[in-house]
Design a protein around this motif. Structure first.
Motif, PDB file in Angstrom:
ATOM      1  N   PRO A  30       2.461   5.189  -3.013  1.00 36.82           N
ATOM      2  CA  PRO A  30       3.222   6.330  -2.503  1.00 36.82           C
ATOM      3  C   PRO A  30       4.551   5.900  -1.867  1.00 36.82           C
ATOM      4  N   ILE A  31       5.557   6.693  -2.097  1.00 40.68           N
ATOM      5  CA  ILE A  31       6.864   6.443  -1.482  1.00 40.68           C
ATOM      6  C   ILE A  31       7.106   7.537  -0.446  1.00 40.68           C
ATOM      7  N   ILE A  32       7.283   7.131   0.802  1.00 33.40           N
ATOM      8  CA  ILE A  32       7.560   8.100   1.858  1.00 33.40           C
ATOM      9  C   ILE A  32       9.017   7.958   2.280  1.00 33.40           C
ATOM     10  N   GLY A  44       0.813  -1.211   0.000  1.00 34.45           N
ATOM     11  CA  GLY A  44       0.000   0.000   0.000  1.00 34.45           C
ATOM     12  C   GLY A  44       0.847   1.261   0.000  1.00 34.45           C
ATOM     13  N   ALA A  45       2.051   1.161   0.527  1.00 35.35           N
ATOM     14  CA  ALA A  45       2.981   2.295   0.529  1.00 35.35           C
ATOM     15  C   ALA A  45       4.386   1.766   0.805  1.00 35.35           C
ATOM     16  N   ILE A  46       5.360   2.586   0.471  1.00 34.56           N
ATOM     17  CA  ILE A  46       6.751   2.192   0.696  1.00 34.56           C
ATOM     18  C   ILE A  46       7.440   3.242   1.561  1.00 34.56           C
ATOM     19  N   LEU A  47       8.025   2.795   2.668  1.00 34.80           N
ATOM     20  CA  LEU A  47       8.844   3.689   3.490  1.00 34.80           C
ATOM     21  C   LEU A  47      10.297   3.460   3.107  1.00 34.80           C
ATOM     22  N   LEU A  48      10.933   4.519   2.683  1.00 43.17           N
ATOM     23  CA  LEU A  48      12.254   4.359   2.074  1.00 43.17           C
ATOM     24  C   LEU A  48      13.313   5.180   2.797  1.00 43.17           C
ATOM     25  N   ASP A  49      14.314   4.496   3.299  1.00 41.71           N
ATOM     26  CA  ASP A  49      15.474   5.173   3.889  1.00 41.71           C
ATOM     27  C   ASP A  49      16.337   5.720   2.731  1.00 41.71           C
ATOM     28  N   ILE A  50      17.000   6.826   2.951  1.00 36.10           N
ATOM     29  CA  ILE A  50      17.781   7.405   1.851  1.00 36.10           C
ATOM     30  C   ILE A  50      19.214   6.887   1.834  1.00 36.10           C
ATOM     31  N   TYR A  53      17.689   7.569  -3.453  1.00 35.17           N
ATOM     32  CA  TYR A  53      17.322   8.318  -4.663  1.00 35.17           C
ATOM     33  C   TYR A  53      17.182   7.362  -5.850  1.00 35.17           C
ATOM     34  N   ALA A  54      18.190   6.478  -5.971  1.00 30.84           N
ATOM     35  CA  ALA A  54      18.190   5.522  -7.083  1.00 30.84           C
ATOM     36  C   ALA A  54      17.009   4.560  -6.956  1.00 30.84           C
ATOM     37  N   VAL A  55      16.731   4.154  -5.725  1.00 22.78           N
ATOM     38  CA  VAL A  55      15.608   3.228  -5.506  1.00 22.78           C
ATOM     39  C   VAL A  55      14.297   3.909  -5.908  1.00 22.78           C
ATOM     40  N   ALA A  56      14.119   5.156  -5.470  1.00 28.75           N
ATOM     41  CA  ALA A  56      12.875   5.885  -5.789  1.00 28.75           C
ATOM     42  C   ALA A  56      12.721   6.024  -7.305  1.00 28.75           C
ATOM     43  N   ARG A  57      13.800   6.390  -7.964  1.00 22.04           N
ATOM     44  CA  ARG A  57      13.730   6.559  -9.425  1.00 22.04           C
ATOM     45  C   ARG A  57      13.350   5.246 -10.110  1.00 22.04           C
ATOM     46  N   GLY A  85       6.229  11.774  -0.042  1.00 26.81           N
ATOM     47  CA  GLY A  85       6.268  12.441   1.251  1.00 26.81           C
ATOM     48  C   GLY A  85       7.620  12.256   1.895  1.00 26.81           C
ATOM     49  N   TYR A  86       7.740  12.804   3.089  1.00 29.03           N
ATOM     50  CA  TYR A  86       9.041  12.890   3.711  1.00 29.03           C
ATOM     51  C   TYR A  86       8.864  12.902   5.214  1.00 29.03           C
ATOM     52  N   ILE A  87       9.504  11.971   5.894  1.00 28.46           N
ATOM     53  CA  ILE A  87       9.485  11.975   7.355  1.00 28.46           C
ATOM     54  C   ILE A  87      10.914  12.047   7.852  1.00 28.46           C
ATOM     55  N   GLU A  88      11.133  12.933   8.794  1.00 31.25           N
ATOM     56  CA  GLU A  88      12.496  13.142   9.249  1.00 31.25           C
ATOM     57  C   GLU A  88      12.819  12.318  10.480  1.00 31.25           C
ATOM     58  N   LYS A  89      13.997  11.743  10.485  1.00 31.40           N
ATOM     59  CA  LYS A  89      14.487  11.072  11.684  1.00 31.40           C
ATOM     60  C   LYS A  89      15.112  12.125  12.588  1.00 31.40           C
ATOM     61  N   PRO A  90      15.140  11.948  13.869  1.00 29.43           N
ATOM     62  CA  PRO A  90      14.587  10.795  14.570  1.00 29.43           C
ATOM     63  C   PRO A  90      13.066  10.807  14.504  1.00 29.43           C
TER      64      PRO A  90
END
Lengths: 222, 132
Positions: free
Chosen positions: B78-80, B48-54, B62-66, B101-106
């Motif tokens: 959606p890729i967050i 349903g969605a992908i949470l992606l570490d950069i 970046y490469a994964v998202a592309r 979207g974008y979620i910031e750590k921590p």
């Protein structure tokens, strides 16, 4: 470097939060209290790391601003929301006066918000009763932001030291306020990078007024 | 569209943290600890969605998202981005690479799942508007 420092903290803050939410099972009162201390200390450490990274980046000339166009009023409202819990706890009134001609600004949103939050946080932290007020108006092609409080104030001889790194002043309060001692020096550098100025007027025991003057347009939107 | 979330994250503890929080709130979670495996699992499970570490080893976020965006069958997913990059420029870069979207750590355990749910509902709403 920032990644290496923040990743382990991410984990400490995260798991402490999970435990405190009792998602992993119920806590007794003492466990809750001690985990609360872990949480406070780890948040404080994160603030320190963020500030030290900021100041070292600024001093190395590696910090660049990323301007975009955004609603200044909205940013002010957002930052007030962030300090409201502490203000409510201390029974300090928060006031906001933003004149109608305050609309959008072209600047680094994250950094502007960082400065506003820092000033509001300080104001609430160093005020025991009364109110904290933030106001904003235009002056030519600049915005003037004022953050005033009815707090402990600053001694005249301390004012020059205020914007120097690692100078939390001896506040005379029983407990040293938690902070990094870097906040205002970072604010000053950031505002100056934007082509603005920051200053303070204060009366000991009566309160302080911080004035930030920033261009409505600083830098080109990339 | 499924209720599952795919997390692509190489740090074991961060993975455990996000997995734990999401599972507690009723999501089923699929894990991948590198970009290659993430893309493979995205295609296989259609989450349903992908949470992606950069900051991932070898193939970065970046490469994964592309690459994810190149697969039409994943276009509605959606890729967050979840990352400790604190720079605004990085935020724009990852959004340009295809993240929604974008979620910031921590990550804040008190609000993390809510934020994910909010992203998902805005995403679904804007998708529906697109078809109207």
């Amino acid at each position: 470097m920032s990644h290496e420092l923040r990743t382990p903290l991410n984990s400490i803050i995260g798991f402490t939060g999970i435990l405190l939410q009792e998602l992993a099972g119920p806590l007794n009162e003492e466990q809750r209290k001690q985990l609360g201390m872990v949480q406070n200390s780890s948040r404080h450490l994160l603030a320190l790391i963020n500030d030290v990274l900021d100041i070292s980046k600024i001093e190395a000339g590696q910090l660049t601003l990323s301007p975009s166009s955004f609603e200044l009023r909205h940013s002010i409202e957002k930052m007030i929301q962030l300090v409201s819990p502490l203000a409510e706890k201390k029974r300090i009134k928060m006031r906001m006066t933003v004149s109608e001609e305050v609309t959008d600004i072209t600047s680094d949103q994250r950094r502007i918000e960082q400065v506003i939050l820092n000033l509001l946080n300080n104001a609430v932290k160093f005020t025991e009763e009364g109110h904290v007020e933030i106001s904003c108006r235009t002056e030519d092609d600049h915005y003037i932001l004022l953050v005033s409080d009815t707090g402990i104030g600053i001694r005249p001889e301390d004012i020059p030291k205020l914007f120097q790194p690692f100078h939390q002043l001896d506040s005379g309060l029983a407990r040293k306020q938690e902070g990094t001692g870097l906040g205002l020096s970072i604010c000053k550098k950031l505002i100056e990078m934007m082509g603005g100025t920051i200053g303070v007027e204060s009366q000991l025991g009566r309160g302080s007024v911080f004035t930030v003057r920033v261009p409505r347009q600083s830098g080109e939107v990339s | 569209m499924s209720d599952s979330l795919l997390i692509i994250e190489d740090n074991e503890q961060n993975m455990y943290l996000m997995h734990f929080l999401l599972e507690k709130k009723g999501f089923s979670v699929i894990e991948a600890d590198n970009g290659r495996e993430g893309i493979e699992k995205a295609l296989r499970f259609k989450p349903g969605a992908i949470l992606l570490d950069i900051q991932l080893p070898e193939m970065d976020g970046y490469a994964v998202a592309r690459e994810l965006k190149e697969h039409p069958e994943l276009s509605g997913v959606p890729i967050i981005a979840v990352t400790s990059y604190a720079m605004v420029g990085d935020r724009e870069r990852i959004l340009a690479a295809g993240a929604t979207g974008y979620i910031e750590k921590p990550i804040n355990p008190d609000t993390f799942v809510e934020e994910i749910i909010r992203y998902l509902s805005t995403h679904n709403r804007s998708n529906q508007e697109g078809y109207a």
